[in-house]
Scaffold this motif. Structure first.
Motif, PDB file in Angstrom:
ATOM      1  N   PHE A 147       0.876  -1.064  -0.271  1.00  0.00           N
ATOM      2  CA  PHE A 147      -0.039   0.168  -0.208  1.00  0.00           C
ATOM      3  C   PHE A 147       1.165   1.280   0.014  1.00  0.00           C
ATOM      4  N   ARG A 148       0.290   2.292  -0.364  1.00  0.00           N
ATOM      5  CA  ARG A 148       0.842   3.757  -0.210  1.00  0.00           C
ATOM      6  C   ARG A 148       0.041   4.550   0.630  1.00  0.00           C
ATOM      7  N   LEU A 149       0.701   5.406   1.497  1.00  0.00           N
ATOM      8  CA  LEU A 149      -0.256   6.448   2.046  1.00  0.00           C
ATOM      9  C   LEU A 149       0.627   7.811   1.865  1.00  0.00           C
ATOM     10  N   ILE A 150      -0.311   9.008   1.429  1.00  0.00           N
ATOM     11  CA  ILE A 150       0.125  10.047   1.214  1.00  0.00           C
ATOM     12  C   ILE A 150      -0.687  10.986   2.000  1.00  0.00           C
ATOM     13  N   ILE A 151       0.183  11.830   2.637  1.00  0.00           N
ATOM     14  CA  ILE A 151      -0.487  12.977   3.545  1.00  0.00           C
ATOM     15  C   ILE A 151       0.151  14.323   3.058  1.00  0.00           C
ATOM     16  N   THR A 152      -0.992  15.096   2.760  1.00  0.00           N
ATOM     17  CA  THR A 152      -0.523  16.214   2.056  1.00  0.00           C
ATOM     18  C   THR A 152      -0.925  17.563   2.781  1.00  0.00           C
ATOM     19  N   ASP A 153      -0.082  18.702   2.994  1.00  0.00           N
ATOM     20  CA  ASP A 153      -0.557  19.651   3.844  1.00  0.00           C
ATOM     21  C   ASP A 153      -1.245  20.604   2.610  1.00  0.00           C
ATOM     22  N   ASP A 154      -2.532  21.247   3.108  1.00  0.00           N
ATOM     23  CA  ASP A 154      -3.364  21.785   2.152  1.00  0.00           C
ATOM     24  C   ASP A 154      -3.020  23.341   2.119  1.00  0.00           C
ATOM     25  N   ALA A 155      -2.365  23.603   2.911  1.00  0.00           N
ATOM     26  CA  ALA A 155      -1.779  24.931   2.920  1.00  0.00           C
ATOM     27  C   ALA A 155      -0.439  25.228   1.993  1.00  0.00           C
ATOM     28  N   THR A 156       0.404  24.464   2.237  1.00  0.00           N
ATOM     29  CA  THR A 156       1.786  24.627   1.440  1.00  0.00           C
ATOM     30  C   THR A 156       1.892  23.499   0.251  1.00  0.00           C
ATOM     31  N   GLY A 157       1.110  22.626   0.211  1.00  0.00           N
ATOM     32  CA  GLY A 157       1.239  21.362  -0.733  1.00  0.00           C
ATOM     33  C   GLY A 157       2.242  20.449  -0.193  1.00  0.00           C
ATOM     34  N   THR A 158       2.999  20.554   0.564  1.00  0.00           N
ATOM     35  CA  THR A 158       4.007  19.735   1.008  1.00  0.00           C
ATOM     36  C   THR A 158       3.538  18.163   1.177  1.00  0.00           C
ATOM     37  N   VAL A 159       4.403  17.226   0.529  1.00  0.00           N
ATOM     38  CA  VAL A 159       3.918  15.973   0.581  1.00  0.00           C
ATOM     39  C   VAL A 159       4.716  15.003   1.496  1.00  0.00           C
ATOM     40  N   VAL A 160       4.218  13.929   2.227  1.00  0.00           N
ATOM     41  CA  VAL A 160       5.052  13.224   2.922  1.00  0.00           C
ATOM     42  C   VAL A 160       4.157  11.719   2.312  1.00  0.00           C
ATOM     43  N   THR A 161       5.052  10.495   2.061  1.00  0.00           N
ATOM     44  CA  THR A 161       4.426   9.460   1.475  1.00  0.00           C
ATOM     45  C   THR A 161       5.074   8.288   2.284  1.00  0.00           C
TER      46      THR A 161
END
Length: 171
Positions: A147-161
């Motif tokens: 599986f892949r989990l992606i968390i995105t900061d809505d304000a800055t667009g920063t992504v952690v996967t």
């Protein structure tokens, strides 16, 4: 002059002993008296030429009012703090998912996020809370073994996967 030295030396010794006692046994030693409590013990003396000196009860020192406390407003987290929280959430979710899964079992088909940003499985197992102002995307491979989990900061667009094939949280 020597009397002043004796008085000050005695007061200093008593305060030192009290400080040490309070440090080593804070629940057994009464709190140190404040200046306000000492001032309330002294009553002003009023006298007129034709009356003897007497204590004036009406002018006793007022009781000290408690300090008002105001809760501090929570400061908005910085982008670095949010990014760190996103990495921690991704790693925690992956760790808890791994601990819930038995060998050979498929990864969950979907994850759910409630109104308080708590991520959970369809069975109701709570995994971790993602930071406020972020969104998460969970995808499972067709073989159901990764599986892949992606968390995105809505304000800055920063992504952690997090990708279960590598087992690493990446930026």
């Amino acid at each position: 002059m020597p009397l002043i030295g004796v008085i000050l030396g005695t007061a200093g010794t008593l305060l030192s002993v009290w400080s040490l006692a309070f440090f080593f046994a804070p629940n057994a030693v009464p709190p140190m008296p404040s200046v306000a409590s000492l001032a309330s013990l002294i009553e002003p003396v009023v006298s007129t030429p034709d009356t003897p000196p007497q204590a004036n009860a009406a002018s006793a020192a007022p009781a000290a009012a408690p300090l008002a406390t105001t809760p501090l407003a929570a400061a908005a987290p910085t982008s670095e703090e949010t990014h760190s929280d996103m990495q921690m959430a991704a790693g925690t979710i992956a760790f808890v998912l791994e601990s819930l899964r038995t060998p050979g079992q498929a990864w969950p088909a979907a994850l759910f996020i409630d109104s308080e940003n708590m991520v959970s499985t369809a069975e109701g197992n709570m995994l971790a809370r993602i930071p406020a102002g972020t969104t998460a995307t969970y995808t499972r491979t067709t073989s159901e073994d990764n599986f892949r989990l992606i968390i995105t900061d809505d304000a800055t667009g920063t992504v952690v996967t997090f990708d279960s094939t590598t087992g690493v949280v990446t930026n």
